[in-house]
Design a protein around this motif. Structure first.
Motif, PDB file in Angstrom:
ATOM      1  N   PHE A   1       0.847  -1.193   0.000  1.00 54.10           N
ATOM      2  CA  PHE A   1       0.000   0.000   0.000  1.00 54.10           C
ATOM      3  C   PHE A   1       0.884   1.245   0.000  1.00 54.10           C
ATOM      4  N   ASP A   2       0.299   2.336  -0.448  1.00 52.06           N
ATOM      5  CA  ASP A   2       1.000   3.617  -0.409  1.00 52.06           C
ATOM      6  C   ASP A   2       0.775   4.351   0.899  1.00 52.06           C
ATOM      7  N   ASP A   3      -0.320   4.037   1.603  1.00 57.62           N
ATOM      8  CA  ASP A   3      -0.566   4.673   2.900  1.00 57.62           C
ATOM      9  C   ASP A   3      -1.268   3.683   3.822  1.00 57.62           C
ATOM     10  N   ILE A   4      -1.155   3.913   5.110  1.00 57.42           N
ATOM     11  CA  ILE A   4      -1.666   2.976   6.098  1.00 57.42           C
ATOM     12  C   ILE A   4      -3.186   2.872   6.075  1.00 57.42           C
ATOM     13  N   GLY A   5      -3.855   3.974   5.752  1.00 57.22           N
ATOM     14  CA  GLY A   5      -5.315   3.958   5.745  1.00 57.22           C
ATOM     15  C   GLY A   5      -5.892   2.980   4.739  1.00 57.22           C
ATOM     16  N   ALA A   6      -5.212   2.807   3.609  1.00 56.24           N
ATOM     17  CA  ALA A   6      -5.711   1.907   2.567  1.00 56.24           C
ATOM     18  C   ALA A   6      -5.646   0.445   2.992  1.00 56.24           C
ATOM     19  N   ALA A   7      -4.838   0.132   4.009  1.00 58.88           N
ATOM     20  CA  ALA A   7      -4.675  -1.261   4.439  1.00 58.88           C
ATOM     21  C   ALA A   7      -5.747  -1.699   5.422  1.00 58.88           C
ATOM     22  N   VAL A   8      -6.492  -0.767   5.979  1.00 57.70           N
ATOM     23  CA  VAL A   8      -7.406  -1.104   7.071  1.00 57.70           C
ATOM     24  C   VAL A   8      -8.530  -2.030   6.621  1.00 57.70           C
ATOM     25  N   GLU A   9      -9.211  -1.699   5.550  1.00 57.23           N
ATOM     26  CA  GLU A   9     -10.352  -2.526   5.124  1.00 57.23           C
ATOM     27  C   GLU A   9      -9.907  -3.923   4.682  1.00 57.23           C
ATOM     28  N   PRO A  10      -8.830  -4.062   3.879  1.00 59.68           N
ATOM     29  CA  PRO A  10      -8.360  -5.418   3.574  1.00 59.68           C
ATOM     30  C   PRO A  10      -8.004  -6.223   4.823  1.00 59.68           C
ATOM     31  N   LEU A  11      -7.351  -5.582   5.781  1.00 59.81           N
ATOM     32  CA  LEU A  11      -7.012  -6.275   7.029  1.00 59.81           C
ATOM     33  C   LEU A  11      -8.267  -6.737   7.751  1.00 59.81           C
ATOM     34  N   TYR A  12      -9.240  -5.857   7.814  1.00 58.94           N
ATOM     35  CA  TYR A  12     -10.488  -6.210   8.489  1.00 58.94           C
ATOM     36  C   TYR A  12     -11.153  -7.398   7.796  1.00 58.94           C
ATOM     37  N   GLN A  13     -11.202  -7.371   6.486  1.00 62.42           N
ATOM     38  CA  GLN A  13     -11.847  -8.465   5.744  1.00 62.42           C
ATOM     39  C   GLN A  13     -11.083  -9.786   5.915  1.00 62.42           C
ATOM     40  N   MET A  14      -9.758  -9.704   5.916  1.00 60.97           N
ATOM     41  CA  MET A  14      -8.969 -10.925   6.128  1.00 60.97           C
ATOM     42  C   MET A  14      -9.248 -11.531   7.493  1.00 60.97           C
ATOM     43  N   GLN A  15      -9.319 -10.677   8.494  1.00 58.82           N
ATOM     44  CA  GLN A  15      -9.552 -11.181   9.847  1.00 58.82           C
ATOM     45  C   GLN A  15     -10.985 -11.685  10.015  1.00 58.82           C
ATOM     46  N   ARG A  16     -11.933 -10.990   9.434  1.00 61.80           N
ATOM     47  CA  ARG A  16     -13.332 -11.424   9.544  1.00 61.80           C
ATOM     48  C   ARG A  16     -13.529 -12.793   8.910  1.00 61.80           C
ATOM     49  N   ARG A  17     -12.802 -13.042   7.814  1.00 62.54           N
ATOM     50  CA  ARG A  17     -12.910 -14.326   7.126  1.00 62.54           C
ATOM     51  C   ARG A  17     -11.864 -15.336   7.591  1.00 62.54           C
ATOM     52  N   MET A  18     -11.053 -14.927   8.589  1.00 61.31           N
ATOM     53  CA  MET A  18     -10.039 -15.792   9.197  1.00 61.31           C
ATOM     54  C   MET A  18      -9.103 -16.378   8.147  1.00 61.31           C
ATOM     55  N   ILE A  19      -8.551 -15.488   7.334  1.00 57.70           N
ATOM     56  CA  ILE A  19      -7.611 -15.890   6.294  1.00 57.70           C
ATOM     57  C   ILE A  19      -6.190 -15.856   6.856  1.00 57.70           C
ATOM     58  N   GLY A  20      -5.495 -16.968   6.765  1.00 60.71           N
ATOM     59  CA  GLY A  20      -4.091 -17.020   7.141  1.00 60.71           C
ATOM     60  C   GLY A  20      -3.856 -17.197   8.628  1.00 60.71           C
ATOM     61  N   ASN A  21      -2.605 -17.400   8.952  1.00 58.39           N
ATOM     62  CA  ASN A  21      -2.159 -17.475  10.338  1.00 58.39           C
ATOM     63  C   ASN A  21      -1.462 -16.174  10.719  1.00 58.39           C
ATOM     64  N   GLU A  22      -0.144 -16.077  10.545  1.00 59.67           N
ATOM     65  CA  GLU A  22       0.541 -14.821  10.842  1.00 59.67           C
ATOM     66  C   GLU A  22       0.032 -13.727   9.905  1.00 59.67           C
ATOM     67  N   CYS A  23      -0.284 -12.580  10.500  1.00 57.81           N
ATOM     68  CA  CYS A  23      -0.810 -11.457   9.719  1.00 57.81           C
ATOM     69  C   CYS A  23      -0.488 -10.169  10.464  1.00 57.81           C
TER      70      CYS A  23
END
Length: 487
Positions: A236-258
């Motif tokens: 990402f170019d800025d931290i704000g753009a990463a928030v929604e993808p992070l939220y979606q990954m966690q909500r769907r329990m994608i991956g281990n280390e994140c």
């Protein structure tokens, strides 16, 4: 009788010292907190019985007790602020027993990450640990302080179950299902339930900085080693753009280390310790990137990786702020193969710790926040640091999702030369200024160490009064770590 003689009766004369040379190392740590005096004695017990007798003696002579278990300390929690007895638990470093079917291990407080992790790997398991801790830091201390693990999937499951503790009163006590009679030798209970029969006592000494008692062993959870791993980097170019993808990954329990880091943290972690490599990585790494490890369990590992990768593609396809999703990272060739092992092991003992590579010391400003606040808080801290003269290009930022993405651990790292008095004073000033502004904007300082304690606890008078009343019951003579938390 002198204090040294009394302690020698408990632990043996070779395991107690009152000389200035022995006491000086305990009068300083890696924090910005200053300690103006020395302890009266340092003692190295070997058993819970010895710890209990030390605490009972401290009650008799009204002398402070300061427990320490790691080889290095960072938050001022082990400084002898009012003198007293340093109880160094490094000799209590036994791995007492494994319960492989239930994935539990009982360990003493002197057991370190560098000691425990290799033993677990021998049986195909691992601890879920914070971001590359020191190899000689205590596992029990880390869990008592509720340091966030890099694997959010296991963060919301209590990693520490039952414990044995010597309260400040001198009482020996066991929590959870380890409190049943005859544990561990003559009881069916394996100590796996943290609440067990009665109250969930384990919360009283978590995050208490040694002010309630001394933990003499803990039962902690471990996990299996995955069969296969696949690392992805989402940039990402800025931290704000990463928030929604992070939220979606966690909500769907994608991956281990994140986790999400900026290029400053990445350059320190992924480099070889040389300034040349550090500078090259700073130039080539993206400004912000998520590190995500997809892992396959012992059963059907390929199938799990396939559906998690599909879910990851779906999440990232609908996010305009995502620059790239790749299996490699520019400037760090081959990192994707090494990273899972790096995240599952402590920092190599033979190398300077990554936070100390740049200038020698690092002060962390850490708190809990909603993920959508990350961009605003980062802007606030960056502006504050710049106003105090700190080179913001060297500010490390680490965001760790917790609670399935409902919140995050936010950490800002300020590196400084401990021998430069002006630079140290500048970092201290910006640290306090930024913390005050963050607190006013709703940041939750769940671990307000050292300098921040008065500021935070003043805002929480009701809570402070409550834990003071608890302290009066468990430590009526206030011998445990006076000067810590709010006492």
């Amino acid at each position: 009788m002198q204090i040294k003689a009394k302690l020698a009766e408990i632990v043996g004369k070779e395991h107690v010292d009152t000389t200035r040379k022995a006491l000086l190392p305990y009068a300083k740590d890696h924090s910005l907190l200053e300690c103006n005096g020395l302890a009266d004695a340092v003692v190295w017990p070997d058993t819970a019985e010895q710890v209990q007798k030390i605490v009972q003696l401290a009650n008799e002579i009204k002398m402070p007790v300061i427990p320490a278990s790691s080889r290095q300390h960072f938050h001022g929690s082990t400084l002898p602020k009012m003198g007293g007895i340093i109880v160094d638990l490094k000799r209590m470093n036994r791995i007492l027993d494994f319960d492989v079917p239930d994935r539990l291990v009982r360990i003493e407080p002197g057991v370190t990450w560098g000691q425990l992790q290799p033993e677990l790997m021998k049986i195909g398991h691992r601890m879920v640990m914070p971001l590359m801790p020191l190899a000689d830091s205590s596992v029990v201390a880390s869990l008592l302080e509720r340091e966030v693990p890099t694997n959010p999937r296991y963060e919301y499951g209590e990693p520490m179950t039952s414990n044995e503790v010597i309260w400040g009163s001198g009482m020996r006590f066991r929590t959870g299902s380890a409190s049943v009679p005859g544990f561990p030798d003559k009881a069916d209970s394996k100590g796996g339930n943290p609440e067990g029969p009665g109250t969930n006592w384990y919360r009283f000494f978590q995050g208490a900085e040694g002010t309630m008692g001394v933990v003499t062993w803990s039962i902690v959870k471990f996990e299996y080693l995955p069969e296969i791993d696949k690392t992805y980097f989402i940039t990402f170019d800025d931290i704000g753009a990463a928030v929604e993808p992070l939220y979606q990954m966690q909500r769907r329990m994608i991956g281990n280390e994140c986790l999400l880091i900026n290029n400053q943290v990445g350059a320190l972690i992924f480099g070889d310790g040389s300034d040349k490599t550090y500078q090259a990585l700073k130039r080539q790494l993206p400004p912000w990137f998520i590190v995500l490890v997809l892992s396959g369990p012992p059963r059907s590992p390929e199938a799990k990786l396939a559906y998690e990768k599909k879910a990851l593609d779906e999440v990232c396809a609908n996010q305009p702020g995502v620059v790239r999703v790749d299996e490699s990272l520019a400037g760090a060739v081959g990192l994707e193969r090494k990273l899972p092992d790096m995240l599952r092991n402590p920092w190599p003992a033979e190398r300077t710790w990554w936070k100390h590579q740049l200038k020698g010391e690092c002060e962390d400003l850490l708190f809990i926040a909603k993920m959508e606040q990350a961009a605003a808080f980062t802007e606030l801290v960056t502006e504050t640091a710049g106003a105090h003269g700190y080179d913001v290009r060297q500010m490390g930022v680490y965001l760790q999702p917790i609670e399935q993405g409902r919140a995050c651990h936010l950490e800002y790292q300020f590196y400084y030369d401990p021998d430069d008095a002006d630079e140290k004073a500048m970092v201290k000033a910006l640290y306090m200024d930024a913390a005050a502004k963050l607190l006013a904007q709703g940041a939750f300082f769940s671990r307000p160490y050292g300098l921040l304690s008065p500021m935070v606890f003043e805002k929480a008078r009701g809570y402070t009064n409550t834990i003071t009343r608890v302290k009066e019951v468990l430590d009526p003579n206030y011998v445990m770590c006076p000067g810590n938390v709010c006492f």
